[in-house]
Design a protein around this motif. Structure first.
Motif, PDB file in Angstrom:
ATOM      1  N   GLY A 137       0.813  -1.205   0.000  1.00 45.70           N
ATOM      2  CA  GLY A 137       0.000   0.000   0.000  1.00 45.70           C
ATOM      3  C   GLY A 137       0.848   1.257   0.000  1.00 45.70           C
ATOM      4  N   SER A 138       0.190   2.377  -0.278  1.00 52.03           N
ATOM      5  CA  SER A 138       0.885   3.655  -0.368  1.00 52.03           C
ATOM      6  C   SER A 138       1.092   4.263   1.013  1.00 52.03           C
ATOM      7  CB  SER A 138       0.063   4.625  -1.226  1.00 52.03           C
ATOM      8  OG  SER A 138      -1.163   4.941  -0.573  1.00 52.03           O
ATOM      9  N   TRP A 139       1.970   5.262   1.041  1.00 55.09           N
ATOM     10  CA  TRP A 139       2.180   5.990   2.288  1.00 55.09           C
ATOM     11  C   TRP A 139       0.911   6.749   2.681  1.00 55.09           C
ATOM     12  CZ3 TRP A 139       5.965   5.566   5.747  1.00 55.09           C
ATOM     13  CH2 TRP A 139       7.151   4.949   5.348  1.00 55.09           C
ATOM     14  N   GLY A 140       0.157   7.194   1.698  1.00 56.26           N
ATOM     15  CA  GLY A 140      -1.084   7.891   2.009  1.00 56.26           C
ATOM     16  C   GLY A 140      -2.085   6.979   2.705  1.00 56.26           C
ATOM     17  N   ALA A 141      -2.193   5.733   2.216  1.00 53.84           N
ATOM     18  CA  ALA A 141      -3.105   4.776   2.856  1.00 53.84           C
ATOM     19  C   ALA A 141      -2.640   4.463   4.265  1.00 53.84           C
ATOM     20  CB  ALA A 141      -3.188   3.503   2.018  1.00 53.84           C
ATOM     21  N   TRP A 142      -1.324   4.345   4.443  1.00 50.24           N
ATOM     22  CA  TRP A 142      -0.782   4.090   5.782  1.00 50.24           C
ATOM     23  C   TRP A 142      -1.093   5.256   6.718  1.00 50.24           C
ATOM     24  CZ3 TRP A 142       3.192   6.781   8.372  1.00 50.24           C
ATOM     25  CH2 TRP A 142       3.636   6.193   9.546  1.00 50.24           C
ATOM     26  N   LEU A 144      -3.540   7.322   6.490  1.00 49.05           N
ATOM     27  CA  LEU A 144      -4.971   7.307   6.790  1.00 49.05           C
ATOM     28  C   LEU A 144      -5.277   6.307   7.898  1.00 49.05           C
ATOM     29  CD1 LEU A 144      -7.822   8.267   6.146  1.00 49.05           C
ATOM     30  CD2 LEU A 144      -7.939   6.485   4.370  1.00 49.05           C
ATOM     31  N   ASP A 145      -4.625   5.146   7.878  1.00 49.71           N
ATOM     32  CA  ASP A 145      -4.819   4.159   8.943  1.00 49.71           C
ATOM     33  C   ASP A 145      -4.330   4.708  10.290  1.00 49.71           C
ATOM     34  OD1 ASP A 145      -6.068   2.239   7.462  1.00 49.71           O
ATOM     35  OD2 ASP A 145      -4.264   1.056   7.081  1.00 49.71           O
ATOM     36  N   LYS A 148      -6.989   7.073  11.496  1.00 50.25           N
ATOM     37  CA  LYS A 148      -8.132   6.301  11.989  1.00 50.25           C
ATOM     38  C   LYS A 148      -7.830   5.715  13.370  1.00 50.25           C
ATOM     39  CE  LYS A 148      -9.910   4.796   7.470  1.00 50.25           C
ATOM     40  NZ  LYS A 148     -10.103   3.599   6.591  1.00 50.25           N
ATOM     41  N   ASN A 203     -10.850  -2.464   7.660  1.00 51.24           N
ATOM     42  CA  ASN A 203     -10.866  -3.474   6.603  1.00 51.24           C
ATOM     43  C   ASN A 203     -12.231  -3.558   5.952  1.00 51.24           C
ATOM     44  OD1 ASN A 203      -8.646  -4.957   8.653  1.00 51.24           O
ATOM     45  ND2 ASN A 203      -8.192  -5.142   6.487  1.00 51.24           N
ATOM     46  N   ARG A 238      -3.971  -4.956   1.052  1.00 51.72           N
ATOM     47  CA  ARG A 238      -3.692  -3.555   0.731  1.00 51.72           C
ATOM     48  C   ARG A 238      -2.727  -2.914   1.722  1.00 51.72           C
ATOM     49  NH1 ARG A 238      -6.783   0.242   3.491  1.00 51.72           N
ATOM     50  NH2 ARG A 238      -8.334  -0.586   4.937  1.00 51.72           N
ATOM     51  N   ARG A 239      -2.421  -3.640   2.831  1.00 53.45           N
ATOM     52  CA  ARG A 239      -1.469  -3.067   3.776  1.00 53.45           C
ATOM     53  C   ARG A 239      -0.379  -4.046   4.212  1.00 53.45           C
ATOM     54  NH1 ARG A 239      -6.001  -3.366   7.220  1.00 53.45           N
ATOM     55  NH2 ARG A 239      -6.340  -1.133   6.967  1.00 53.45           N
TER      56      ARG A 239
END
Length: 434
Positions: A137-142, A144-145, A148, A203, A238-239
């Protein structure tokens, strides 16, 4: 003095009840001898992994521990600095407004400060996992997690602390007992709410399509006498690239959850070995055992807070409360910010909870290892496929770069599962007894 003695007595009683409940649950529900004939010795690392595989796992574990333990040390240091020093009290003294709003603000600020000071270590750890092919996954998705996770932490922590401060304000003598029972209730409630509310935040779940694998999983559940509402697949790929499965929920909400990485890349017999292990946790109600132990631990922890925190003074003549809920003597620059009826207690509470969580880790993880060993033994008995179990453990270890021989003190303090060599030793013993 009378008020101090009363609070101390109630707090001590709460501690004793919490200890008694914890010991009773641990004695009766935890399998202290999970393997018939005794748990075998671990196998030699060289019998499972090549020298190159061992070196790679040890190097990854070395740097992983360096970043993780550094983050832990820094977060504890900052929590203690804010909780026991003047900076935390000064932050509270500047706030105005309703007391529960100020609690929310303090929890939010301290959580974000903790996240910021440990963020470099989190970035380094993710960079390490990316380099080793363990993260996706991207740094952006990370990021965002991470956001959250912080939001979940802020909401849950703020609710708990607001309940604590409310008890302190309304029941200055009895608050350790009342708040302890409330904390225990929140632990139980959280166990039921988490699978339904929190898991979907991180998830996306889809039903496992009808087919041989789904049928075999449901047959396993029937064999272990576990009622399952559904079999789901989580989009973990995705992660991460690691493999996993778990059983979550209670009663009509209980479901088997498989990582898509497990479904897509593992032989069926290994997947069934994982599922049999997770179903064993449901068979023996290990989640309920953990919840009950957590509730008793919460009761014990709040009792200890009653012994460690300053005792609230009785309001003095001339003390007033303004229409916003600010109390005299607690918000001014020279006020008594440690007064327990006010928000000044929050930084110290969070610091004490952080310390207590670290100190309780060996007990929590020691119990977890016993539950995991019983689940391994049950999976072997149900599937009668020790070689698939061994192949699975080797695959899991290689996928996650698990250290086959972690330092003994580290495994004792932080290890929630037996080591891969211990688990393979268990499978070898099962095979030999057959």
């Amino acid at each position: 003095m009378e008020n101090r003695s009363a609070v101390r007595r109630v707090a001590l009683g709460t501690v004793l009840i919490g200890v008694a409940a914890f010991v009773l649950i641990a004695t009766t529900q935890v399998p202290w001898h999970p393997v018939p004939g005794g748990t075998p010795d671990p196998v030699a690392a060289s019998s499972v992994f090549s020298r190159a595989e061992i070196d790679r796992a040890e190097n990854f574990a070395l740097w992983g521990r360096a970043w993780s333990w550094s983050a832990l040390a820094v977060s504890l240091a900052v929590a203690c600095w804010l909780g026991f020093g003047r900076t935390g009290r000064a932050l509270v003294a500047r706030l105005r407004g309703w007391w529960w709003v100020r609690v929310l603000v303090v929890v939010t600020v301290l959580t974000l400060v903790g996240e910021l000071v440990t963020l470099p270590f989190g970035i380094a750890l993710r960079r390490l996992r990316l380099d080793e092919g363990l993260a996706a996954g991207s740094w952006g998705a990370w990021a965002l997690d991470v956001v959250k996770g912080d939001l979940v932490a802020i909401v849950t922590t703020a609710l708990a602390v607001i309940a604590l401060v409310a008890c302190i304000r309304r029941l200055p003598r009895l608050w350790p007992a009342v708040a302890g029972l409330a904390a225990a209730g929140l632990v139980v409630l959280g166990s039921f709410v988490y699978p339904v509310v929190v898991e979907p935040v991180f998830n996306h779940f889809t039903p496992l399509p009808d087919g041989p694998l789904r049928t075999q999983i449901l047959d396993l559940a029937q064999t272990e006498d576990v009622k399952v509402d559904d079999v789901l697949v989580a989009d973990a790929s995705r992660r991460t690239t690691t493999l996993n499965a778990y059983v979550s929920g209670f009663g009509q909400t209980r479901r088997v959850v498989l990582y898509d990485t497990l479904v897509d890349s593992s032989p069926t017999d290994e997947t069934l070995s994982v599922v049999a292990h997770e179903l064993a946790h449901a068979k023996y109600d290990d989640v309920m055992t953990g919840t009950a132990l957590g509730a008793a631990g919460a009761l014990l922890g709040v009792g200890l807070l009653g012994l460690l925190l300053p005792v609230p003074r009785r309001p003095r003549a001339g003390d007033t409360a303004d229409e916003e809920g600010n109390e005299a003597g607690e918000t001014g620059a020279g006020g008594d910010a440690s007064y327990l009826g006010g928000v000044g207690v929050v930084p110290r509470v969070l610091a004490l909870v952080a310390i207590g969580t670290l100190l309780a880790a060996p007990v929590q993880n020691g119990i977890s290892r016993q539950l995991e060993t019983r689940a391994d033994q049950t999976a072997l008995e149900v599937t009668k496929a020790p070689q698939a179990f061994v192949d699975l453990q080797r695959r899991l270890a290689l996928r996650s770069h698990a250290d086959p021989t972690p330092p003994e003190w580290s495994q004792w303090w932080f290890g929630s599962h037996p080591t891969v060599l211990q688990r393979i030793g268990l499978a070898n013993q099962f095979e030999a007894e057959r």
